[in-house]
Write a protein that holds these residues in place. Structure first.
Motif, PDB file in Angstrom:
ATOM      1  N   ARG A  60       0.839  -1.210   0.000  1.00 10.61           N
ATOM      2  CA  ARG A  60       0.000   0.000   0.000  1.00 10.61           C
ATOM      3  C   ARG A  60       0.869   1.253   0.000  1.00 10.61           C
ATOM      4  N   ALA A  61       1.878   1.285   0.871  1.00 16.27           N
ATOM      5  CA  ALA A  61       2.755   2.452   0.962  1.00 16.27           C
ATOM      6  C   ALA A  61       3.456   2.723  -0.363  1.00 16.27           C
ATOM      7  N   VAL A  62       4.006   1.686  -0.961  1.00  9.92           N
ATOM      8  CA  VAL A  62       4.731   1.864  -2.219  1.00  9.92           C
ATOM      9  C   VAL A  62       3.789   2.366  -3.313  1.00  9.92           C
ATOM     10  N   ARG A  63       2.611   1.796  -3.388  1.00  5.82           N
ATOM     11  CA  ARG A  63       1.646   2.227  -4.418  1.00  5.82           C
ATOM     12  C   ARG A  63       1.213   3.680  -4.202  1.00  5.82           C
ATOM     13  N   GLU A  64       0.874   4.019  -2.962  1.00  9.19           N
ATOM     14  CA  GLU A  64       0.416   5.382  -2.698  1.00  9.19           C
ATOM     15  C   GLU A  64       1.537   6.393  -2.903  1.00  9.19           C
ATOM     16  N   LEU A  65       2.735   6.059  -2.471  1.00  9.75           N
ATOM     17  CA  LEU A  65       3.870   6.950  -2.666  1.00  9.75           C
ATOM     18  C   LEU A  65       4.186   7.103  -4.152  1.00  9.75           C
ATOM     19  N   ALA A 102       6.447   1.360   6.845  1.00 12.79           N
ATOM     20  CA  ALA A 102       6.228  -0.011   6.374  1.00 12.79           C
ATOM     21  C   ALA A 102       6.711  -0.185   4.938  1.00 12.79           C
ATOM     22  N   GLY A 103       6.702   0.897   4.170  1.00 11.99           N
ATOM     23  CA  GLY A 103       7.027   0.839   2.755  1.00 11.99           C
ATOM     24  C   GLY A 103       8.466   0.520   2.427  1.00 11.99           C
ATOM     25  N   VAL A 104       9.364   0.583   3.404  1.00 12.51           N
ATOM     26  CA  VAL A 104      10.764   0.271   3.112  1.00 12.51           C
ATOM     27  C   VAL A 104      11.052  -1.223   3.168  1.00 12.51           C
ATOM     28  N   ARG A 105      10.064  -1.982   3.560  1.00 13.89           N
ATOM     29  CA  ARG A 105      10.211  -3.450   3.619  1.00 13.89           C
ATOM     30  C   ARG A 105      10.501  -3.983   2.214  1.00 13.89           C
ATOM     31  N   ALA A 106      11.520  -4.803   2.096  1.00 10.78           N
ATOM     32  CA  ALA A 106      11.871  -5.390   0.796  1.00 10.78           C
ATOM     33  C   ALA A 106      10.882  -6.500   0.449  1.00 10.78           C
ATOM     34  N   PRO A 107      10.509  -6.582  -0.814  1.00  9.64           N
ATOM     35  CA  PRO A 107       9.594  -7.659  -1.216  1.00  9.64           C
ATOM     36  C   PRO A 107      10.276  -9.023  -1.163  1.00  9.64           C
ATOM     37  N   ALA A 108       9.490 -10.036  -0.884  1.00 10.69           N
ATOM     38  CA  ALA A 108       9.988 -11.405  -0.992  1.00 10.69           C
ATOM     39  C   ALA A 108      10.231 -11.693  -2.475  1.00 10.69           C
ATOM     40  N   PRO A 109      11.206 -12.526  -2.796  1.00 13.32           N
ATOM     41  CA  PRO A 109      11.541 -12.787  -4.199  1.00 13.32           C
ATOM     42  C   PRO A 109      10.385 -13.319  -5.037  1.00 13.32           C
ATOM     43  N   ASP A 110       9.421 -13.966  -4.396  1.00  8.79           N
ATOM     44  CA  ASP A 110       8.293 -14.535  -5.138  1.00  8.79           C
ATOM     45  C   ASP A 110       6.999 -13.720  -4.972  1.00  8.79           C
ATOM     46  N   ASP A 111       7.105 -12.538  -4.393  1.00  7.11           N
ATOM     47  CA  ASP A 111       5.918 -11.691  -4.179  1.00  7.11           C
ATOM     48  C   ASP A 111       5.765 -10.751  -5.373  1.00  7.11           C
ATOM     49  N   HIS A 112       5.128 -11.243  -6.401  1.00  9.45           N
ATOM     50  CA  HIS A 112       5.037 -10.504  -7.663  1.00  9.45           C
ATOM     51  C   HIS A 112       4.278  -9.189  -7.532  1.00  9.45           C
TER      52      HIS A 112
END
Length: 193
Positions: A60-65, A102-112
């Motif tokens: 959500r954070a990444v999308r809104e930002l 929360a938006g600085v959390r790195a995505p899991a490699p399989d979290d498309h």
């Protein structure tokens, strides 16, 4: 049976409010459930625990930002675009401090879904920096530098880490001016400046 109207989106919305009010590290399912008037087990019908909620808040954070930066950069170039995305980043962190963290959390490699959100954010920043004549390698380093600058500033600002009596707004503008000056010194002025 869960209360009518309780959905994953509603749980995440309430979790965002809790995170913004108390901080992402203080976010608990118990607080979210209490605010929604349900038991914690009722939340598990919609989310996969606190880590799942934090992951959803990160997306959500990444999308809104990304949307805020894209809007700020629209029709702008060079320093004007850089100022726009930096200001949008800082403004978003002011309005949504917990979700922003929360938006600085790195995505899991399989979290498309999370990876795609991150790619969209990088694309917006790259577009704003597009006129500086950066090579692909330089673009990666400049995007990282931008994120480091902005995350460091908003994190310290949110935690009260700037106690000196000098204007933080002035510091913010000097930092962005410095990044712009470094890019221009290396590559020359933006064609539309």
């Amino acid at each position: 049976m869960p209360p009518a109207g309780l959905t994953r989106a509603r749980v995440i919305e309430e979790a965002a409010a809790v995170a913004d009010e108390f901080g992402i590290e203080q976010l608990t399912l118990a607080e979210v459930a209490d605010r929604l008037g349900v038991s914690v087990p009722a939340l598990y019908k919609h989310v996969s625990g606190i880590e799942g909620v934090r992951r959803d808040l990160a997306v959500r954070a990444v999308r809104e930002l990304t949307m805020a930066m894209a809007t700020a950069a629209l029709g702008r170039a060079g320093k004007d675009a850089l100022d726009g995305i930096a200001t949008a980043y800082r403004d978003y962190a002011h309005v949504h401090p917990g979700v922003s963290a929360a938006g600085v959390r790195a995505p899991a490699p399989d979290d498309h879904e999370h990876l795609a959100a991150g790619d969209a954010a990088v694309d917006v920043i790259a577009a704003a920096l597009g006129g500086y004549g950066l090579t692909d390698d330089e673009m990666v380093h400049t995007i990282r530098a931008f994120r480091i600058i902005m995350h460091g500033l908003v994190s310290l600002e949110a935690s009260g880490g700037f106690a000196m009596p000098h204007s933080l707004d002035d510091t913010f503008h000097r930092i962005i001016d410095g990044l712009h000056a470094a890019l221009v010194a290396k590559h020359g002025p933006h064609p539309r400046e």
